[in-house]
Every structure is written in C-alpha cells, then in structure tokens.
Design an enzyme around this catalytic site. Sequence first.
Site, PDB file in Angstrom:
ATOM      1  N   GLY A  53      23.953 -89.181  27.322  1.00 45.99           N
ATOM      2  CA  GLY A  53      23.289 -88.550  26.777  1.00 45.99           C
ATOM      3  C   GLY A  53      23.423 -86.881  26.404  1.00 45.99           C
ATOM      4  O   GLY A  53      22.599 -86.456  26.340  1.00 45.99           O
ATOM      5  N   LEU A  56      27.315 -86.569  21.860  1.00 42.82           N
ATOM      6  CA  LEU A  56      28.945 -87.160  21.704  1.00 42.82           C
ATOM      7  C   LEU A  56      29.528 -88.521  21.609  1.00 42.82           C
ATOM      8  O   LEU A  56      30.150 -88.863  21.800  1.00 42.82           O
ATOM      9  CB  LEU A  56      29.863 -85.881  22.650  1.00 42.82           C
ATOM     10  CG  LEU A  56      29.554 -85.077  22.774  1.00 42.82           C
ATOM     11  CD1 LEU A  56      30.362 -84.214  23.847  1.00 42.82           C
ATOM     12  CD2 LEU A  56      29.733 -83.758  21.324  1.00 42.82           C
ATOM     13  N   ASP A  78      27.701 -92.742  13.917  1.00 45.43           N
ATOM     14  CA  ASP A  78      28.475 -92.362  15.110  1.00 45.43           C
ATOM     15  C   ASP A  78      30.028 -94.083  14.986  1.00 45.43           C
ATOM     16  O   ASP A  78      31.157 -93.689  15.544  1.00 45.43           O
ATOM     17  CB  ASP A  78      27.734 -92.717  15.987  1.00 45.43           C
ATOM     18  CG  ASP A  78      26.142 -92.141  16.360  1.00 45.43           C
ATOM     19  OD1 ASP A  78      26.488 -90.479  15.040  1.00 45.43           O
ATOM     20  OD2 ASP A  78      25.533 -91.502  17.289  1.00 45.43           O
TER      21      ASP A  78
END
Length: 383
Positions: free
Chosen positions: A118, A121, A166
């Site tokens: 959370g 990152l 990501d």
Amino acid sequence: MTEEYRRLFGTAEGIRIFRAPGRVNLIGEHTDYNLGFVLPMALQLATFIATAPAHDGKLRIFSEHKRQLREWSAAEIANSQPAGDWTDYPVGVARELAHAGFAIEPANLLIRSTVPEGSGLSSSAALEVSCALALLQGRAIDRRALAQLCQRAEHRFVGIPSGIMDQYVSLFGHQNSAIELDCRSLDHRLVRLPEGIALLAINTMVKHALAGSAYRQRVEECAQASRLLGVESLRDVSPEQLAARADSLPEVIRRRARHVVSENQRVHGFVEACERNDPEAMGKLLVESHRSLQLDYEVSCAELDYLVERALAAEGVFGARMTGGGFGGCVVTLLRADALPEFSQRIAGEYRQRFGVVPQVYTCRPSAGAEEVNNFEIIPAAA
Ligand code: GLA
C-alpha cells in the site's frame, strides 16, 4: 529462506528462488493507461518466492507477511474465482498462465517481501511478477508478453484496470538507471540519474479506502475525454490541441485531460534535464507534477501534500511529489546526496509530530529486473 522453506514444507529439495522488484515512479503519473510516457525505476525492495515441486497435485502458497497458508489443486486452479484477498494476485497470474498454455505444476511456494504494501511502490506488481516466474519454473516466455499477462491478471481477477508501468519495470528494471517507457509501443530507454543527487521515498503509512474506486473513475474519465476529443487515447493530444478544444469538455474532464497531457510533456522535460545534469530543473518538474496531481487530477491527500510542502522547505531539496496511484503511499524527494541523512531524520520527526505516525523512509537505488536468484542477501527495508 531455504531454512524457513524446509521448516514449513518438510523438504527443500529442488528449491529455486525468484525475485521481482518494486518500483518508484519518478515522473509520468496516471499516464500509462493513457498510452503515454512514464519514468519508473526498479528498486532493491523486492518480493522473493522460493518454490519446489510438490508430489500431491497441490499448489500451496505461504505468505510470510500475512502468516497464511492456502492451497489449490494445481490442475484446477485456472477455474478459481477471486477471493478478494492477497491470493487473487497469485491465482490471477496462475489462471492467465494456464490460459496462455503454461500448465500449472504442483508446487509449494513461500513468499517473502520487502516492498511495503500500500506504499505506492508497487508491491502488487512485484507479487504478480515473482509468482509468474515461480510458476513458470524457468519455462521461457517473452518479458513483454509476461508484463501484459500480469496486467491482465490484475484487470480480470483483481479487478483494477491498471496500466502496464508497474509490471513492465519489475521485469525490465536496470541496475543503474531509471527507464523511460512509451506505454503505447512498449519500448523503453535507460535514463541515468546525475551524480551527487539522492532520491528518498517517504511513506505516509496511509492508504485511503478511496484508492481503488477513484482509480477506476480516473480511468473512465480519461476514456471519456478521449471520446469527446475523438482520439484513441490522451497520448494523441498536444497541449495546444487541448487548449483549443477545452471549452467543449465538461470542467472536471478538462482538468483530468490537462493533467495527462501536461504530465507527458513533463516526462520528456525531466529526461532532458537529467541528461544535461540539471537537478534544479528536474526538481521543478516534480513539483509541477505534484500540483497537477493535487489540483487537476485530484488524487493527492493531506498526508502527501504535507510531506511535499515540508520537503520543499528543507535545505538541499530540489523537488518532491507523490508517487504511484495516490490517496496515500509515498512522496518521492529529489535532493543533494549530502543533505540526505539530516533531511530524512528531520522530515520523519516533523511527520510524526503532525500525524502521530513514524513514516518509513527508503533511499531509492535502482535495481535489475526480475530474475532467478541463488545466493542473495535481502537489503534491509529502511534507509
Ligand atoms: C498504479 C497503477 C499504475 C499507474 C499508477 C499511476 O500504480 O498500477 O499502472 O497507473 O498507479 O501512475
């Protein structure tokens, strides 16, 4: 990790260990699902998975962080339904792998992670990519295709319509560079950061409940902006074109589009500033990005704004902005390397005074993308 594995599963015969990094996004926020540009850097914070074959037809997964052991029939995992918890990431990835023709072999998996959950990152992508490598067990697959496969798991099983950033950077990270990714062509180039600077991620330690639904809403608002402007995506709109058509858009949609269009420009500006060793200009663009996310895109929050304001008032800081999806998570700060120790102490103290929580701080150092590891040491999470 091998010892822990043996303790859990009785044997570590045939053990292999895979690692996939988290990331910090330097600039280019909420541009990936608009097929624009991003500049993330893979971090040394990573998710590690130890795996060895099981002989009873089961896929068993132990999460060290959750202290939970779950199991499925390996042959039937592709028919599972989402459970609404952490297992949706591994199971979603297993399903996509099975659909892509990679049968899921019986195995026992141990998950250990140093990516704070959370935090913005990208603990989710680190989990997806490390699971994919562990389940593939060395079977060859194109890295780009794998990034897209993990993204599909997130869309179809976890239910978040995220962009590709990501998963991509977790697979393509580089040990001394950030990567500038074109989210339409899926080509990237390496961007080396100037000497003498440091990047610090400061974790607000909050993730507001809004995050998931607001993310979906932003994706939908951008799609609406594209429809109204008659383009495939906001990637295809220049600042001039947007200004000329601004009056034809509802007010909120106009601001969302203005963020995305201007943010794409800032990515290019930041890369150029990086290449001419100009941390002042880099810092200015970080601050502009934050303002745009705060006022036009409305994905910041009081904790993030506080950290940015305090960072900008500190000695040796060039700039700061929220990083990741928003509504909590981290602020990334660009500063002089020699100012780092004093700054990180000071900002942690100020944040604790204001919000009553000690923020974790991480010095961001680039790392290579996901890989199989044999002998490794886990880098401590805190800076
Ligand atoms: C989350 C998503 C990414 C990206 C960022 C915002 O991290 O997973 O795809 O959209 O938010 O830039």
